[in-house]
Design a protein around this motif. Structure first.
Motif, PDB file in Angstrom:
ATOM      1  N   VAL A 186       0.826  -1.207   0.000  1.00 51.67           N
ATOM      2  CA  VAL A 186       0.000   0.000   0.000  1.00 51.67           C
ATOM      3  C   VAL A 186       0.860   1.257   0.000  1.00 51.67           C
ATOM      4  O   VAL A 186       0.356   2.361  -0.214  1.00 51.67           O
ATOM      5  N   PHE A 187       2.159   1.101   0.262  1.00 51.88           N
ATOM      6  CA  PHE A 187       3.054   2.239   0.362  1.00 51.88           C
ATOM      7  C   PHE A 187       3.792   2.485  -0.948  1.00 51.88           C
ATOM      8  O   PHE A 187       3.798   1.645  -1.841  1.00 51.88           O
ATOM      9  N   GLY A 188       4.447   3.649  -1.039  1.00 51.95           N
ATOM     10  CA  GLY A 188       5.219   3.967  -2.237  1.00 51.95           C
ATOM     11  C   GLY A 188       6.143   5.154  -2.001  1.00 51.95           C
ATOM     12  O   GLY A 188       6.047   6.156  -2.705  1.00 51.95           O
ATOM     13  N   LEU A 189       7.027   5.036  -1.014  1.00 49.11           N
ATOM     14  CA  LEU A 189       7.894   6.167  -0.683  1.00 49.11           C
ATOM     15  C   LEU A 189       9.269   6.034  -1.334  1.00 49.11           C
ATOM     16  O   LEU A 189       9.654   6.839  -2.165  1.00 49.11           O
ATOM     17  N   GLY A 190      10.038   5.022  -0.949  1.00 46.02           N
ATOM     18  CA  GLY A 190      11.366   4.829  -1.519  1.00 46.02           C
ATOM     19  C   GLY A 190      11.512   3.452  -2.135  1.00 46.02           C
ATOM     20  O   GLY A 190      10.636   2.588  -2.003  1.00 46.02           O
ATOM     21  N   SER A 191      12.647   3.243  -2.818  1.00 50.62           N
ATOM     22  CA  SER A 191      12.955   1.935  -3.395  1.00 50.62           C
ATOM     23  C   SER A 191      14.409   1.934  -3.807  1.00 50.62           C
ATOM     24  O   SER A 191      15.005   2.992  -4.039  1.00 50.62           O
ATOM     25  N   GLY A 192      14.991   0.747  -3.890  1.00 46.17           N
ATOM     26  CA  GLY A 192      16.386   0.622  -4.297  1.00 46.17           C
ATOM     27  C   GLY A 192      16.562  -0.492  -5.302  1.00 46.17           C
ATOM     28  O   GLY A 192      15.818  -1.486  -5.290  1.00 46.17           O
ATOM     29  N   VAL A 193      17.536  -0.325  -6.185  1.00 48.02           N
ATOM     30  CA  VAL A 193      17.872  -1.331  -7.188  1.00 48.02           C
ATOM     31  C   VAL A 193      19.391  -1.430  -7.244  1.00 48.02           C
ATOM     32  O   VAL A 193      20.092  -0.410  -7.377  1.00 48.02           O
ATOM     33  N   TRP A 194      19.907  -2.657  -7.154  1.00 44.31           N
ATOM     34  CA  TRP A 194      21.348  -2.900  -7.228  1.00 44.31           C
ATOM     35  C   TRP A 194      21.622  -3.821  -8.409  1.00 44.31           C
ATOM     36  O   TRP A 194      21.242  -4.988  -8.407  1.00 44.31           O
ATOM     37  N   THR A 195      22.238  -3.268  -9.445  1.00 44.31           N
ATOM     38  CA  THR A 195      22.542  -4.026 -10.651  1.00 44.31           C
ATOM     39  C   THR A 195      23.605  -3.298 -11.459  1.00 44.31           C
ATOM     40  O   THR A 195      23.724  -2.072 -11.357  1.00 44.31           O
ATOM     41  N   THR A 196      24.361  -4.052 -12.257  1.00 40.24           N
ATOM     42  CA  THR A 196      25.306  -3.425 -13.188  1.00 40.24           C
ATOM     43  C   THR A 196      24.731  -3.369 -14.595  1.00 40.24           C
ATOM     44  O   THR A 196      25.410  -2.917 -15.520  1.00 40.24           O
ATOM     45  N   ASP A 197      23.486  -3.794 -14.760  1.00 40.45           N
ATOM     46  CA  ASP A 197      22.814  -3.789 -16.056  1.00 40.45           C
ATOM     47  C   ASP A 197      21.951  -2.530 -16.153  1.00 40.45           C
ATOM     48  O   ASP A 197      20.924  -2.416 -15.492  1.00 40.45           O
ATOM     49  N   VAL A 198      22.365  -1.590 -16.987  1.00 34.95           N
ATOM     50  CA  VAL A 198      21.654  -0.309 -17.064  1.00 34.95           C
ATOM     51  C   VAL A 198      20.236  -0.491 -17.594  1.00 34.95           C
ATOM     52  O   VAL A 198      19.336   0.285 -17.260  1.00 34.95           O
ATOM     53  N   ARG A 199      19.995  -1.534 -18.388  1.00 33.97           N
ATOM     54  CA  ARG A 199      18.644  -1.774 -18.904  1.00 33.97           C
ATOM     55  C   ARG A 199      17.690  -2.141 -17.762  1.00 33.97           C
ATOM     56  O   ARG A 199      16.561  -1.665 -17.715  1.00 33.97           O
ATOM     57  N   LYS A 200      18.149  -2.991 -16.861  1.00 28.35           N
ATOM     58  CA  LYS A 200      17.325  -3.324 -15.696  1.00 28.35           C
ATOM     59  C   LYS A 200      17.059  -2.077 -14.850  1.00 28.35           C
ATOM     60  O   LYS A 200      15.943  -1.852 -14.367  1.00 28.35           O
ATOM     61  N   ALA A 201      18.101  -1.288 -14.669  1.00 30.25           N
ATOM     62  CA  ALA A 201      17.974  -0.096 -13.840  1.00 30.25           C
ATOM     63  C   ALA A 201      16.899   0.841 -14.388  1.00 30.25           C
ATOM     64  O   ALA A 201      16.021   1.309 -13.655  1.00 30.25           O
ATOM     65  N   HIS A 202      16.941   1.105 -15.693  1.00 28.75           N
ATOM     66  CA  HIS A 202      15.973   2.022 -16.287  1.00 28.75           C
ATOM     67  C   HIS A 202      14.567   1.432 -16.283  1.00 28.75           C
ATOM     68  O   HIS A 202      13.583   2.158 -16.053  1.00 28.75           O
ATOM     69  N   LYS A 203      14.449   0.145 -16.561  1.00 28.77           N
ATOM     70  CA  LYS A 203      13.129  -0.472 -16.597  1.00 28.77           C
ATOM     71  C   LYS A 203      12.472  -0.417 -15.229  1.00 28.77           C
ATOM     72  O   LYS A 203      11.295  -0.037 -15.099  1.00 28.77           O
ATOM     73  N   LEU A 204      13.225  -0.766 -14.174  1.00 30.43           N
ATOM     74  CA  LEU A 204      12.653  -0.750 -12.842  1.00 30.43           C
ATOM     75  C   LEU A 204      12.385   0.681 -12.375  1.00 30.43           C
ATOM     76  O   LEU A 204      11.382   0.951 -11.715  1.00 30.43           O
ATOM     77  N   ALA A 205      13.280   1.606 -12.717  1.00 33.85           N
ATOM     78  CA  ALA A 205      13.080   2.997 -12.309  1.00 33.85           C
ATOM     79  C   ALA A 205      11.776   3.563 -12.856  1.00 33.85           C
ATOM     80  O   ALA A 205      11.114   4.380 -12.208  1.00 33.85           O
TER      81      ALA A 205
END
Length: 497
Positions: A425-444
């Motif tokens: 139900v929340f949506g304040l922060g989040s983190g992603v740890w990866t060296t794959d920039v495609r994953k980073a952008h998709k999740l962001a």
């Protein structure tokens, strides 16, 4: 980064006498004469009592803020407001050690956090000082027949109630005071009853900086009396609230009487996602401190740790080993990384979640129970805890704990973890740890949260907005968006024929 300065003597502000309310530039007792005492959470010892404001005191503070808003403060130019803010920032810098020490004694924030918090606090004031000169409107072409000029003005909302939590009193107060001064509003600041002392000293510094009487008022007291009176007050134009979602709901309901403007920065249960291709040497301390910093008493803490299944056992054990290495102790000790929880009430709440986790089958790899060894027994200490074998129906996985507790959950692939990350139900922060920039952008782009940190966590700057989605609230703090929350937009039409 600032270096740790040696600790000086105890704050001069703590003199054993009851602290008063700041109303209309004067220090006054509560009309009821009541006071309350807060405790040092590292030791359980009492600190100076504070005046307990009630509805009558709130009425006086609101009336003072209204007089100041419509009186001398309204005649300050943007440049004059900027000058006041910069002077205030200088005074805060001169006495920052004392302010930080008050937060350490009052709510248990480790003194070791001082070098990280000082530039952020001062940066917010200086950023808002710059914004005071940028409150411009716009000229808008229109299609109305004739020679009609249309433009907008940005004007201060008016009297603001700033209600803040106990997990970072000086920082929370800064998020209310700085934009109020930049925009020409006035403020009644209501600190949390568990930690009010640094806010009172901040009020004193506002007067010393040349802020006119009534522009910044500080009323200490309890949420169900002073806080509720502010939220419902018919002469308060806006409430800027930071705190729990439960209290946020009550403020929304109370605000309906005069349709107050609201900024609501509420709770969180933030996902922190670690892929197998991440730099694990960076992700281990990053994931740990995303949840353990300030003893987990951070609304955007990365408390739901999603780890790709192929590295789940290795990574969770490394985080547990890192957690065991973190010094837990009295917040005045510069070597302490994790201090106590703020109060006995919060301690009982967090310990209850630890018991719930074990009862539902989660396995504590570190911590898992209250710390009672030696001097820790007198304070409200919980060691950093990471639970493995967590399923997403467990209370520790669903509810905000507000303590140093991680729920570690395995996942298989990006699509799998995206569904799980957003299943809250929340949506304040989040983190992603990866060296794959495609994953980073998709999740962001697809995580439903107000902040997405990639290969870092809790990065913050006065120029970058912070705020939540869903039940984590609405409105922004920091950045230009923060300033706009305190302004009304007015349309002006002038027929020049």
């Amino acid at each position: 980064m600032n270096q740790m300065r040696p600790l000086g003597s105890m704050p001069a502000f703590l003199d054993g006498r009851p602290k008063k309310l700041l109303i209309d530039g004067k220090w006054v007792e509560a009309r009821s004469g009541k006071t309350f005492v807060t405790l040092n959470p590292s030791t359980g010892e009492p600190l100076d009592p504070c005046a307990e404001a009630g509805p009558e005191d709130v009425d006086l503070a609101v009336a003072a803020a209204r007089r100041a808003f419509e009186g001398p403060w309204s005649r300050f130019t943007p440049a004059e407001r900027q000058k006041v803010i910069l002077r205030l920032a200088d005074l805060i810098a001169e006495r920052y050690d004392e302010l930080a020490l008050l937060d350490t004694l009052d709510m248990g924030q480790p003194i070791s956090m001082r070098p990280f918090m000082e530039p952020l606090v001062l940066g917010i004031y200086r950023f808002c000082a710059a914004q005071a000169l940028s409150l411009d409107g716009e000229t808008i072409p229109n299609s109305v027949p004739g020679n009609i000029l249309s433009y907008t003005l940005r004007e201060p909302v008016g009297v603001v109630a700033g209600i803040i939590p106990w997990n970072g009193p000086l920082f929370g107060a800064t998020w209310k005071v700085a934009p109020v001064l930049a925009t020409g509003c006035t403020l009644i600041l209501k600190p949390a009853e568990q930690a009010s002392l640094s806010c009172l000293l901040l009020g004193q510094l506002c007067l010393e900086a040349g802020v006119p009487p009534g522009v910044i008022n500080v009323v200490t007291g309890f949420g169900d009396t002073a806080g509720a009176a502010l939220a419902a007050h018919m002469d308060v134009d806006k409430v800027s609230f930071t705190g729990s979602t439960e209290t946020g709901r009550k403020i929304v309901q109370a605000s309906a009487g005069n349709m107050k403007r609201l900024t609501m920065e509420l709770g969180g249960k933030s996902p922190n996602i670690v892929f197998a291709d991440a730099d694990l040497d960076a992700a281990v301390p990053g994931a740990a401190m995303a949840a353990f910093a300030n003893s987990g008493q951070v609304c955007s803490a990365g408390s739901r740790l999603f780890v790709q299944r192929s590295i789940y056992e290795e990574f969770t054990q490394r985080v547990a080993d890192f957690a065991k290495s973190l010094p837990l102790g009295n917040s005045l000790d510069p070597s302490t990384v994790l201090g106590p929880l703020v109060s006995e009430e919060q301690l009982k709440r967090v310990v209850g979640y630890l018991e719930s986790g074990r009862d539902q089958g989660a396995l504590p790899l570190s911590g898992g129970a209250r710390a009672i060894d030696g001097d820790l027994a007198n304070g409200y200490f919980v060691p950093p805890t990471i639970f493995a074998n967590v399923t997403e129906d467990m209370k520790i996985s669903r509810e905000e704990i507000f303590g140093p507790v991680i729920s570690a959950i395995p996942f298989d692939n990006l699509d799998d973890v995206l569904v799980r990350a957003n299943d809250t139900v929340f949506g304040l922060g989040s983190g992603v740890w990866t060296t794959d920039v495609r994953k980073a952008h998709k999740l962001a782009s697809r995580i439903r949260a107000g902040s997405v940190w990639v290969n870092c966590y809790q990065a913050m700057d006065p120029a970058v907005p912070f705020g939540g989605f869903k039940m984590s609230g609405y409105g922004k703090e920091n950045g230009k968006h923060h300033i706009q929350e305190f302004l009304n937009v007015k349309a002006v039409w002038i027929n020049t024929d």
